[in-house]
Design an enzyme around this catalytic site. Structure first.
Site, PDB file in Angstrom:
ATOM      1  N   THR A  74       0.878  -1.170   0.000  1.00 34.69           N
ATOM      2  CA  THR A  74       0.000   0.000   0.000  1.00 34.69           C
ATOM      3  C   THR A  74       0.914   1.218   0.000  1.00 34.69           C
ATOM      4  O   THR A  74       2.048   1.131   0.455  1.00 34.69           O
ATOM      5  CB  THR A  74      -0.876   0.082   1.257  1.00 34.69           C
ATOM      6  N   GLU A 121      -5.457  -4.083   2.560  1.00 32.17           N
ATOM      7  CA  GLU A 121      -5.296  -4.838   3.808  1.00 32.17           C
ATOM      8  C   GLU A 121      -6.410  -5.867   4.008  1.00 32.17           C
ATOM      9  O   GLU A 121      -6.381  -6.658   4.937  1.00 32.17           O
ATOM     10  CB  GLU A 121      -5.280  -3.872   5.004  1.00 32.17           C
ATOM     11  N   LYS A 169      -7.203  10.222  -4.026  1.00 32.80           N
ATOM     12  CA  LYS A 169      -7.496   9.130  -4.952  1.00 32.80           C
ATOM     13  C   LYS A 169      -7.621   9.695  -6.355  1.00 32.80           C
ATOM     14  O   LYS A 169      -8.536  10.442  -6.634  1.00 32.80           O
ATOM     15  CB  LYS A 169      -8.824   8.466  -4.565  1.00 32.80           C
ATOM     16  N   TRP A 191      -3.613   5.796  -5.373  1.00 33.05           N
ATOM     17  CA  TRP A 191      -3.358   6.712  -4.253  1.00 33.05           C
ATOM     18  C   TRP A 191      -2.290   7.727  -4.598  1.00 33.05           C
ATOM     19  O   TRP A 191      -1.301   7.390  -5.238  1.00 33.05           O
ATOM     20  CB  TRP A 191      -2.817   5.926  -3.062  1.00 33.05           C
TER      21      TRP A 191
HETATM   22  P1  AMP Z   1      -6.684   0.559  -1.509  1.00 29.72           P
HETATM   23  O1  AMP Z   1      -6.042  -0.103  -0.353  1.00 29.72           O
HETATM   24  O2  AMP Z   1      -5.728   1.302  -2.375  1.00 29.72           O
HETATM   25  O3  AMP Z   1      -7.511  -0.399  -2.272  1.00 29.72           O
HETATM   26  O4  AMP Z   1      -7.659   1.693  -0.964  1.00 29.72           O
HETATM   27  C1  AMP Z   1      -8.613   1.428   0.024  1.00 29.72           C
HETATM   28  C2  AMP Z   1      -9.394   2.679   0.320  1.00 29.72           C
HETATM   29  O5  AMP Z   1     -10.092   3.117  -0.834  1.00 29.72           O
HETATM   30  C3  AMP Z   1     -10.467   2.494   1.369  1.00 29.72           C
HETATM   31  O6  AMP Z   1      -9.942   2.549   2.673  1.00 29.72           O
HETATM   32  C4  AMP Z   1     -11.413   3.654   1.045  1.00 29.72           C
HETATM   33  O7  AMP Z   1     -10.946   4.869   1.601  1.00 29.72           O
HETATM   34  C5  AMP Z   1     -11.303   3.747  -0.456  1.00 29.72           C
HETATM   35  N1  AMP Z   1     -12.429   3.031  -1.092  1.00 29.72           N
HETATM   36  C6  AMP Z   1     -12.441   1.792  -1.609  1.00 29.72           C
HETATM   37  N2  AMP Z   1     -13.645   1.497  -2.138  1.00 29.72           N
HETATM   38  C7  AMP Z   1     -14.424   2.586  -1.945  1.00 29.72           C
HETATM   39  C8  AMP Z   1     -15.798   2.909  -2.253  1.00 29.72           C
HETATM   40  N3  AMP Z   1     -16.591   2.071  -2.885  1.00 29.72           N
HETATM   41  N4  AMP Z   1     -16.248   4.134  -1.877  1.00 29.72           N
HETATM   42  C9  AMP Z   1     -15.451   5.013  -1.245  1.00 29.72           C
HETATM   43  N5  AMP Z   1     -14.167   4.766  -0.937  1.00 29.72           N
HETATM   44  C10 AMP Z   1     -13.651   3.574  -1.272  1.00 29.72           C
END
Ligand code: AMP
Length: 542
Positions: free
Chosen positions: A186, A331, A439, A444
């Site tokens: 991450t 995670e 995002k 990220w």
């Molecule tokens: P990642 O580990 O890069 O997949 O990012 C995870 C993060 O993306 C989560 O903790 C959320 O903050 C955001 N996220 C993932 N899916 C959604 C969703 N459907 N709506 C809003 N935020 C999301």
């Protein structure tokens, strides 16, 4: 008294064995880096995965050694998914969108031994190979005749030449299902990236729950298009769930534009597709412009960032495609919630139904959730109270690779960094992000990284990076800057200053010069206040 049932470890090799035996003719179709469409099936993928396993044995790789990939979604990547993990090694999917310095840091931290890469990424590998101190073998995912003569990468060989002489027979080893199978870093909001280290058991349980009817509802009658990259959280587990159910797999390769994705959906009769909102925005734009309609697509899972209401409406009302809004994180392997309606919602007025569909959804079996207040007390599931969202379950991390960052758990629960409500039916909705990462296009951007670069400029006293809404990329970074007294720097000079220091898409879109940045009691920047101050700001060219 113990049950009298056969005991079999939940290993990733059992997935490809199953797919080969029960769905051998099941198709795997890939748009390749070479530009053509390649067709294979689970029987051939299984045979070639065993060749990969033999080839890795030939390199004398030990159990749990890391094999890295820098690759698009395609059949060779799929073979590595099974060949690497099945033979007891750990598949490390590197994100090619990162800055080369970050790739070097991550590869060294993971102690990768082998790097398999698509030819599109040859320039990256040429730039970084000498600094990746643990990588001993470089494999280009191509035919022998596609390999240029002088790449400068020592010992580089083509994947096809590497596996060709290997036998297609191999006895997958039996080992503890809790052994590591794959890993994904991450970007982390503070400090260096941290890795989630998945196990065979967690991967299988996640794939099984993810395939359930109220989750992604996958079956042998589906043709599945994972647009979500295989280098990001194992493409949401879809390669594993597909092998488990015998679903046809369709891979887009490097062609992620709206036209290519639409054409692939039509030509391969895709019934189910998965991706971040940005991808669907591009595809819907193309469809609208060319007045196109789907003939086979039934549902699409959208996650990674919040799905805009207009997108749900367009898919549902205009194109007759069901949208499954989903939420998860690296995670969590990543699936946590999927927004599949319950019986009671079906008879609702369209407006009320939409309110439910916009939520991130209800927990799939295996993931427990709770929301807590600042003191850690659990909040009610009333759809109104919001607090920090915590999760637990067999595919949620217990700690990061090498123990980085100490124990992340609070009383056995993993704090997601998201703030949410949960209603009486168990539907969770993210209301805010407690982290300040940005995002952009499903990726990220660490606001701290962006700030740190600006702060390195001699004329900058203070810098705060925040995400601004963007119609295409969801969010883009802008940086608010306080100049040092008596110093001058222009917007363009500062943007130019980022060149070579970070990946292009992580460079802020704009610079806003301010007198001061609001600070809290402990001297920390208060970005919520800054956002309020800049609420009327509009990104350039939007
Ligand atoms: P990642 O580990 O890069 O997949 O990012 C995870 C993060 O993306 C989560 O903790 C959320 O903050 C955001 N996220 C993932 N899916 C959604 C969703 N459907 N709506 C809003 N935020 C999301």
């Amino acid at each position: 008294m113990l049950g009298l049932m056969q005991s079999q470890q939940l290993l990733i090799s059992t997935l490809i064995d199953f797919a080969e035996r029960h769905h051998g003719e099941g198709e795997v179709v890939s748009r390749r880096v070479e530009g053509d469409i390649h067709r294979t099936n689970y029987r051939e993928v299984a045979a070639r995965s065993r060749k990969v396993a033999n080839a890795l044995d030939g390199l004398n790789l030990a159990f749990s050694d890391r094999v890295a990939t820098l690759a698009w979604n395609g059949y060779r990547h799929l073979e590595l998914y099974f060949g690497v993990s099945g033979s007891g090694r750990v598949l490390h999917t590197l994100n090619p969108r990162l800055h080369p310095d970050q790739i070097v840091w991550i590869a060294n931290h993971a102690e990768d031994q082998v790097l398999c890469f698509d030819m599109s990424f040859l320039p990256i590998v040429q730039a970084v190979h000498s600094r990746c101190t643990t990588i001993k073998h470089f494999i280009a995912l191509c035919d022998a005749d596609k390999l240029p003569a002088d790449t400068g990468i020592p010992g580089l060989q083509s994947y096809e030449a590497w596996i060709a002489p290997q036998p297609a027979t191999y006895t997958w080893p039996e080992f503890d299902e809790n052994s590591a199978s794959s890993m994904c870093y991450t970007s982390g909001t503070t400090g260096n990236p941290k890795a989630a280290l998945y196990s065979h058991r967690s991967t299988l349980l996640h794939a099984m729950s993810g395939a359930l009817p109220d989750a992604l509802n996958m079956s042998a009658r589906d043709a599945v298009l994972p647009v979500v990259p295989m280098f990001h959280v194992n493409a949401w587990g879809l390669p594993y769930s597909a092998a488990m159910t015998g679903a046809k797999l369709v891979f887009p390769g490097p062609a992620m534009d709206g036209k290519s994705i639409f054409e692939l959906i039509e030509s391969e009769k895709v019934s189910f597709a998965a991706g971040v909102p940005t991808v669907w925005q591009m595809m819907l734009g193309h469809m609208q412009a060319c007045n196109l309609r789907f003939s086979t697509l039934k549902r699409t899972v959208i996650g990674g960032s919040a799905c805009p209401p207009a997108m749900i409406t367009a898919f549902n009302d205009v194109y007759g495609v069901e949208v499954l809004h989903a939420w998860g994180m690296t995670e969590m392997s990543p699936l946590g919630t999927v927004c599949t309606l319950k019986n009671k919602h079906l008879s609702m007025e369209p407006g009320d139904k939409m309110k439910v569909r916009l939520k991130q959804g209800r927990g799939i079996y295996g993931v427990d959730m709770k929301i807590v207040d600042g003191e850690g007390a659990e909040l009610p599931w009333d759809g109104k109270a919001y607090g920090d969202l915590l999760v637990k379950g067999p595919w949620v991390i217990s700690e990061y690779f090498k123990g980085e960052g100490g124990s992340p758990l609070v009383d056995g629960w993993f704090p997601t960094g998201d703030v949410a409500t949960i209603d009486a039916d168990g539907f969770m909705q993210i209301t805010d992000r407690s982290k300040d990462v940005i995002k952009s296009g499903g990726e990220w951007i660490s606001s701290i990284d962006v700030e740190n670069i600006a702060m390195a400029h001699p004329s900058v006293a203070m810098a705060a990076c925040i995400g601004m809404k963007h119609p295409k990329w969801d969010e883009r970074p802008v940086i608010a800057v306080v100049k040092k007294p008596g110093c001058e720097v222009t917007r363009d000079e500062l943007i130019h200053f980022y060149e070579g220091k970070t990946a292009k898409w992580q460079v802020p879109d704009d610079v806003i010069f301010v007198e001061s940045i609001p600070l809290g009691g402990t001297g920390k920047m208060q970005k919520t206040k800054l956002r309020d101050l800049l609420k009327d700001y509009k990104l350039p060219n939007t």
